[in-house]
Enzyme design. Structure first.
Site, mmCIF file in Angstrom:
data_model
loop_
_atom_site.group_PDB
_atom_site.id
_atom_site.type_symbol
_atom_site.label_atom_id
_atom_site.label_comp_id
_atom_site.label_asym_id
_atom_site.label_seq_id
_atom_site.Cartn_x
_atom_site.Cartn_y
_atom_site.Cartn_z
ATOM 1 N N GLU A 210 20.790 30.390 6.800
ATOM 2 C CA GLU A 210 20.684 30.047 8.215
ATOM 3 C C GLU A 210 20.779 29.050 8.939
ATOM 4 O O GLU A 210 20.253 28.919 9.827
ATOM 5 C CB GLU A 210 20.419 31.143 8.969
ATOM 6 C CG GLU A 210 21.486 32.859 7.950
ATOM 7 C CD GLU A 210 20.663 33.948 9.044
ATOM 8 O OE1 GLU A 210 19.466 33.935 9.716
ATOM 9 O OE2 GLU A 210 20.649 35.171 8.677
ATOM 10 N N GLU B 8 25.760 39.435 1.200
ATOM 11 C CA GLU B 8 24.986 40.558 2.588
ATOM 12 C C GLU B 8 26.200 41.639 3.172
ATOM 13 O O GLU B 8 26.151 41.959 4.068
ATOM 14 C CB GLU B 8 24.229 40.137 3.188
ATOM 15 C CG GLU B 8 23.185 38.882 2.664
ATOM 16 C CD GLU B 8 22.850 38.549 4.545
ATOM 17 O OE1 GLU B 8 21.729 39.199 5.177
ATOM 18 O OE2 GLU B 8 21.470 38.024 4.104
HETATM 19 O O1 G3I Z 1 7.308 45.117 8.220
HETATM 20 C C1 G3I Z 1 7.382 46.203 9.834
HETATM 21 C C2 G3I Z 1 6.450 47.022 9.572
HETATM 22 O O2 G3I Z 1 5.312 46.900 9.712
HETATM 23 C C3 G3I Z 1 6.704 47.525 11.160
HETATM 24 O O3 G3I Z 1 6.091 49.206 11.571
HETATM 25 C C4 G3I Z 1 8.183 47.507 12.198
HETATM 26 C C5 G3I Z 1 8.106 48.047 13.501
HETATM 27 O O4 G3I Z 1 9.038 47.303 13.849
HETATM 28 O O5 G3I Z 1 8.648 46.817 11.823
HETATM 29 C C6 G3I Z 1 8.299 45.496 10.101
HETATM 30 O O6 G3I Z 1 9.198 44.805 9.640
HETATM 31 C C7 G3I Z 1 10.784 44.590 10.344
HETATM 32 C C8 G3I Z 1 10.813 44.268 8.998
HETATM 33 O O7 G3I Z 1 13.385 44.648 8.891
HETATM 34 C C9 G3I Z 1 11.002 45.537 7.332
HETATM 35 O O8 G3I Z 1 11.091 46.383 8.202
HETATM 36 C C10 G3I Z 1 11.314 43.849 11.527
HETATM 37 O O9 G3I Z 1 10.675 44.737 12.682
HETATM 38 C C11 G3I Z 1 12.312 44.327 11.485
HETATM 39 O O10 G3I Z 1 12.990 43.016 12.749
HETATM 40 C C12 G3I Z 1 12.805 43.421 10.500
HETATM 41 O O11 G3I Z 1 14.608 43.568 9.567
HETATM 42 C C13 G3I Z 1 15.260 42.743 9.271
HETATM 43 C C14 G3I Z 1 15.521 41.307 9.590
HETATM 44 O O12 G3I Z 1 16.725 41.297 8.334
HETATM 45 C C15 G3I Z 1 15.130 40.796 10.719
HETATM 46 O O13 G3I Z 1 15.316 39.440 10.826
HETATM 47 C C16 G3I Z 1 16.528 43.943 8.415
HETATM 48 O O14 G3I Z 1 15.777 44.541 7.960
HETATM 49 C C17 G3I Z 1 16.768 42.960 7.564
HETATM 50 O O15 G3I Z 1 17.891 43.840 6.936
HETATM 51 C C18 G3I Z 1 17.514 41.588 8.159
HETATM 52 O O16 G3I Z 1 18.047 41.007 6.829
HETATM 53 C C19 G3I Z 1 19.237 39.915 7.562
HETATM 54 C C20 G3I Z 1 18.928 39.074 6.142
HETATM 55 O O17 G3I Z 1 18.035 38.801 5.788
HETATM 56 C C21 G3I Z 1 19.720 37.166 6.189
HETATM 57 N N1 G3I Z 1 20.460 37.805 6.772
HETATM 58 C C22 G3I Z 1 20.853 38.595 7.617
HETATM 59 C C23 G3I Z 1 20.639 40.278 7.826
HETATM 60 C C24 G3I Z 1 21.215 40.614 8.788
HETATM 61 O O18 G3I Z 1 19.644 40.505 10.166
#
Ligand code: G3I
Length: 317
Positions: A123, A229
């Protein structure tokens, strides 16, 4: 019941984004239908290493081991991104940043020797009209040449990796122009081995014509393509309603069918189609762009049962 990855074996691999939790809760479903996995989060730089440079590979290990035990390919996601990164990378000079990134790549290469494809850069392009590269710490520290430099670094660290550029909104014409510009420059130097089309689709976008045009244009680059994805949201991006209707589901099915048909048409170049999640229960779209809204973007429902669209896609093959 048919096995999705068997049905599509003549065309491409079928992947799923998994977490250290879903490889346990969805283990049987994964073993039955998928022959490729990618860590939804666990292999991102900022998830493997903390602010002090201390590594914890345990979650990524559990996914890697699950995949190896079940004969699945593992795709690497990702090294350079504007999210889930770490500030310590940017504290010193330009050279320090590249050196730290190289050390990180080396650790990952040594720990996961069976990984053969990696999203080196994720990205990096700006969605806004008229702008090319996204403003990120990478761009700020390393300048525009960072694109070339991080791919050259990955090539040097592990010549066996197939190096991928991965992005979303890849079906939007102006974004497409920018992606093609970036990928073509890398290709001319032999620094890229494939393009990741995220395919976060929704019932309003892309249109059937945009899907066709998208494959046509990327295919002209003559590089392997990964649908990296895939999901189809039941809501347009700006639609904040919450009602799941039969009409929404039928539009979703139509787009899935159109999209899969096109993937099949380009089977010579499409080497895998990966869904961003395993079942509707754990999809990231239940929290984005509207918090705590039920969405049903995948092929398996929240009880891990195949939905109608699962069977409809199987019929295409
Ligand atoms: O790991 C922490 C955890 O310790 C904490 O308790 C919790 C509280 O909210 O957050 C956890 O982190 C989260 C992480 O996912 C792991 O679960 C983040 O808040 C959350 O924002 C994060 O979201 C991920 C996102 O990328 C981050 O940018 C999504 O699961 C994941 O599906 C998404 O994936 C991205 C691809 O990498 C790139 N393309 C777009 C795609 C969708 O956004």
């Amino acid at each position: 019941m048919e096995k999705l990855c068997k049905v599509f074996e003549p065309y491409f691999k079928i992947g799923a984004a998994v977490s250290s939790v879903t490889v346990k809760t969805h283990a049987e479903l994964l073993k039955q239908h998928f022959n490729l996995v990618v860590c939804e989060n666990e292999m991102k730089l900022g998830e493997l290493v903390d602010d002090n440079g201390v590594y914890d590979f345990s979650k990524a290990d559990s996914i890697y081991n699950f995949a190896r035990e079940n004969g699945m390919e593992v795709h690497g996601h990702n090294f350079v991104w504007h999210w889930q990164s770490r500030d310590f990378l940017f504290l010193g000079s330009r050279e320090d940043t590249l050196q730290k990134l190289g050390e990180h790549m080396k650790k990952v290469a040594e720990r996961y020797p069976d990984i053969t494809t990696f999203d080196v850069l994720n990205e990096a392009i700006d969605d806004k009209h008229g702008l090319y590269l996204r403003e990120t710490k990478w761009l700020e520290k390393l300048g525009e040449e960072y694109i070339r430099d991080v791919f050259a670094l990955a090539r040097k660290i592990n010549p066996k990796w197939k190096l991928i550029y991965n992005d979303y909104n890849e079906y939007v014409p102006e974004k497409q122009d920018k992606i093609i510009k970036l990928v073509s420059a890398l290709k001319s130097e032999g620094l890229i081995d494939g393009i990741g089309m995220q395919a976060h689709l929704n019932i309003e976008s892309p249109t059937a014509d945009e899907v066709k045009r998208c494959f046509e244009r990327y295919a002209a680059l003559d590089l392997p393509m990964r649908v990296s994805e895939l999901d189809v949201s039941l809501f347009g991006f700006d639609d904040h309603s919450t009602d799941i209707t039969a009409e929404r589901i039928s539009r979703q099915e139509a787009l899935y069918i159109e999209y899969f048909r096109t993937c099949m048409e380009y089977k010579q170049l499409v080497d895998s189609v990966t869904f961003w999640g395993v079942s509707d229960e754990t999809s990231w779209l239940n929290g984005f762009p509207v918090k705590k809204r039920e969405n049903r973007p995948l092929l398996f429902d929240k009880n891990q049962q195949p939905k109608e669209i699962f069977y409809k896609l199987c019929e295409l093959a």
